[in-house]
Write an enzyme that holds these catalytic residues in place. Structure first.
Site, PDB file in Angstrom:
ATOM      1  N   TYR A 144      28.143  24.062 -19.089  1.00 31.03           N
ATOM      2  CA  TYR A 144      27.425  23.696 -17.859  1.00 31.03           C
ATOM      3  C   TYR A 144      25.942  23.962 -18.047  1.00 31.03           C
ATOM      4  O   TYR A 144      25.533  25.027 -18.488  1.00 31.03           O
ATOM      5  CB  TYR A 144      27.965  24.483 -16.674  1.00 31.03           C
ATOM      6  CG  TYR A 144      29.412  24.162 -16.409  1.00 31.03           C
ATOM      7  CD1 TYR A 144      29.786  22.866 -16.049  1.00 31.03           C
ATOM      8  CD2 TYR A 144      30.401  25.123 -16.560  1.00 31.03           C
ATOM      9  CE1 TYR A 144      31.111  22.537 -15.839  1.00 31.03           C
ATOM     10  CE2 TYR A 144      31.731  24.806 -16.349  1.00 31.03           C
ATOM     11  CZ  TYR A 144      32.082  23.513 -15.987  1.00 31.03           C
ATOM     12  OH  TYR A 144      33.389  23.190 -15.784  1.00 31.03           O
ATOM     13  N   HIS A 199      27.092  22.008 -11.501  1.00 28.75           N
ATOM     14  CA  HIS A 199      27.414  23.448 -11.540  1.00 28.75           C
ATOM     15  C   HIS A 199      26.255  24.306 -11.036  1.00 28.75           C
ATOM     16  O   HIS A 199      25.979  25.362 -11.599  1.00 28.75           O
ATOM     17  CB  HIS A 199      27.813  23.858 -12.973  1.00 28.75           C
ATOM     18  CG  HIS A 199      28.957  24.828 -13.048  1.00 28.75           C
ATOM     19  ND1 HIS A 199      28.772  26.180 -13.098  1.00 28.75           N
ATOM     20  CD2 HIS A 199      30.296  24.653 -13.097  1.00 28.75           C
ATOM     21  CE1 HIS A 199      29.949  26.794 -13.185  1.00 28.75           C
ATOM     22  NE2 HIS A 199      30.897  25.891 -13.173  1.00 28.75           N
TER      23      HIS A 199
HETATM   24  C1  GCO Z   1      35.255  22.946 -12.645  1.00 33.54           C
HETATM   25  C2  GCO Z   1      34.547  24.242 -12.778  1.00 33.54           C
HETATM   26  C3  GCO Z   1      35.145  25.375 -13.539  1.00 33.54           C
HETATM   27  C4  GCO Z   1      34.545  26.729 -13.190  1.00 33.54           C
HETATM   28  C5  GCO Z   1      35.484  27.847 -13.480  1.00 33.54           C
HETATM   29  C6  GCO Z   1      34.936  29.191 -13.021  1.00 33.54           C
HETATM   30  O1  GCO Z   1      36.321  22.795 -13.222  1.00 33.54           O
HETATM   31  O2  GCO Z   1      34.731  22.125 -11.935  1.00 33.54           O
HETATM   32  O3  GCO Z   1      33.275  24.270 -12.319  1.00 33.54           O
HETATM   33  O4  GCO Z   1      35.145  25.149 -14.902  1.00 33.54           O
HETATM   34  O5  GCO Z   1      33.347  26.939 -13.850  1.00 33.54           O
HETATM   35  O6  GCO Z   1      36.708  27.608 -12.886  1.00 33.54           O
HETATM   36  O7  GCO Z   1      35.764  30.247 -13.404  1.00 33.54           O
HETATM   37 MG    MG Z   2      33.003  22.644 -10.935  1.00 29.86          MG
END
Ligand code: GCO
Ligand code: MG
Length: 391
Positions: A144, A199
């Site tokens: 991210y 994110h």
């Molecule tokens: C998503 C996410 C996740 C989160 C994670 C945090 O799938 O959209 O943003 O990858 O970052 O679940 O623990």
């Molecule tokens: Mg997410």
């Protein structure tokens, strides 16, 4: 083993021999605090109460701490709540989606994640997933916010922070993502639905511009352009773009989603069902969203247990305003610990039709996978000068 996930699943036993239920309470970054909330507080609170009265148990357990709506207590509450729905299904001899009114679709359509450190890698992955039958693919460049686009941090040299801290520069990230969309559209065509997760990593106005920059490539949705602390920005973003917006995986409380839905500021509600307290609040949220043409996209990453993924899918099957679900990819080890976990075929998620959630827990097998040594907290992500960035 290093990136093993700290799944927390609550088992509720009843006075009827052999009748129990399972609920997802996974909070990967703070698992032991949830365990304490369950063992020390919910367990004594629930003893002797009637497992049939889910709504009453939810409401009374919710207010039993007076202070409420935080991630720890909500996850614990979800463990209880989902386990009670599992028990209800087993007592009725029906899968939970039947208790919610039955199927509104034959299976759950999903999106899968394509990433890579370079654009051609992402393109290749999208092509591979299309070949596997996926119609929706999320595209990301690296992690991210793509820290690799920003270069390594110099914090150690400045005697600030620790060696594992990473650096995230919004500039290269915001310039790369529209190029990524352009390349994927050019090579993979118009039919595939493309998604992206910002994110919450960039300043709000950068997110506004990024949404406008990717609009010509017709994304299925752009996720988390702002952090929950900045949801006021949706009122400014919405009039400027027709890009569909998904928000909510970090939400804990109805205060966070009610305005976004009733003011029609988002298109997809993306809460993490255990994080809001389980199926009981989620089905009410789904009904609210239905009235305002907001569709579901329940958070379904790796750090949801198979019980939690099944709960997502049962709700997906039953509600009219289903949008999309994140695809699951369970390892053989996970399937051994959780027999009956949902399966994937042709980009669709299928549930096991056994009563309740249809997912069991092999406690013997689970013993082979103790918690990883690392407690699970996230390492800092920083701007150039070391300032902390929301993850
Ligand atoms: C998503 C996410 C996740 C989160 C994670 C945090 O799938 O959209 O943003 O990858 O970052 O679940 O623990
Ligand atoms: Mg997410």
């Amino acid at each position: 083993p290093q990136n093993r996930i700290r799944l927390v699943v609550v088992k509720v036993e009843t006075s009827e021999p052999g009748l129990y239920g399972l609920g997802c309470a996974t909070f990967n970054q703070r698992p032991l605090v949830v365990k304490t909330a369950v063992d020390e507080y919910l367990d004594p609170f629930c003893r002797g109460r009637d497992a049939d009265n889910i709504e009453d148990l939810w409401q009374t357990a919710y207010t039993s701490s007076y202070w409420r709506n935080g991630p720890v207590l909500n996850n614990a509450l979800s463990g209880l709540d989902q386990a009670l729905w599992d028990i209800k299904g087993k007592r009725a001899g029906m899968p939970v989606y039947q208790l919610l009114g039955g199927k509104a679709r034959f299976a759950v359509d999903t999106y899968t994640h394509a990433s890579g450190t370079e654009i051609p890698q992402v393109v290749e992955n999208v092509q591979r997933f299309i070949g596997e039958g996926y119609r929706h693919v999320r595209i990301q460049l690296g992690g991210y916010g793509s820290p690799q686009l920003s270069g390594p941090g110099d914090f150690a040299a400045a005697s600030f922070g620790l060696a594992g801290d990473t650096r995230m520069d919004p500039g290269p990230y915001c310039r790369a993502i529209p190029r990524l969309f352009a390349a994927v559209r050019e090579k993979c065509g118009e039919a595939v639905h493309l998604l992206h997760d910002i994110h919450e990593r960039v300043p709000p106005m950068d997110a506004v511009r990024l949404c406008k920059d990717v609009e010509p490539y017709r994304p299925f949705f752009i996720e988390d352009p702002f952090s929950p602390e900045d949801i006021g920005w949706f009122r400014r973003l919405r009039p400027q773009t027709s890009v569909p917006l998904a928000m909510g995986e970090l939400f804990n409380s109805p205060h966070e989603w009610t305005g976004l839905i009733t003011e029609r500021l988002i298109d997809f509600i993306r809460v993490h069902i255990s994080q809001i307290g389980g199926l009981t609040p989620a089905r009410k949220l789904a009904a609210l969203a239905e009235t305002f043409q907001v569709r579901s996209a329940w958070h379904g990453p790796g750090d949801v247990s198979p019980v939690g993924h099944a709960a997502n899918a049962h709700l997906d099957l039953a509600i009219p305003n289903f949008g999309i679900q994140e695809a699951v990819r369970f390892t053989d080890a996970t399937r051994e610990v959780f027999p009956g976990a949902p399966t994937m075929r042709n980009g669709f998620m299928h549930i096991n039709e056994a009563p309740g959630w249809g997912v069991d827990l092999n406690e013997e097998a689970a013993k082979k996978f103790p918690l990883p040594e690392h407690p699970g907290y996230w390492h800092p992500v920083r701007r150039n000068d070391g300032t902390n960035v929301k993850p």
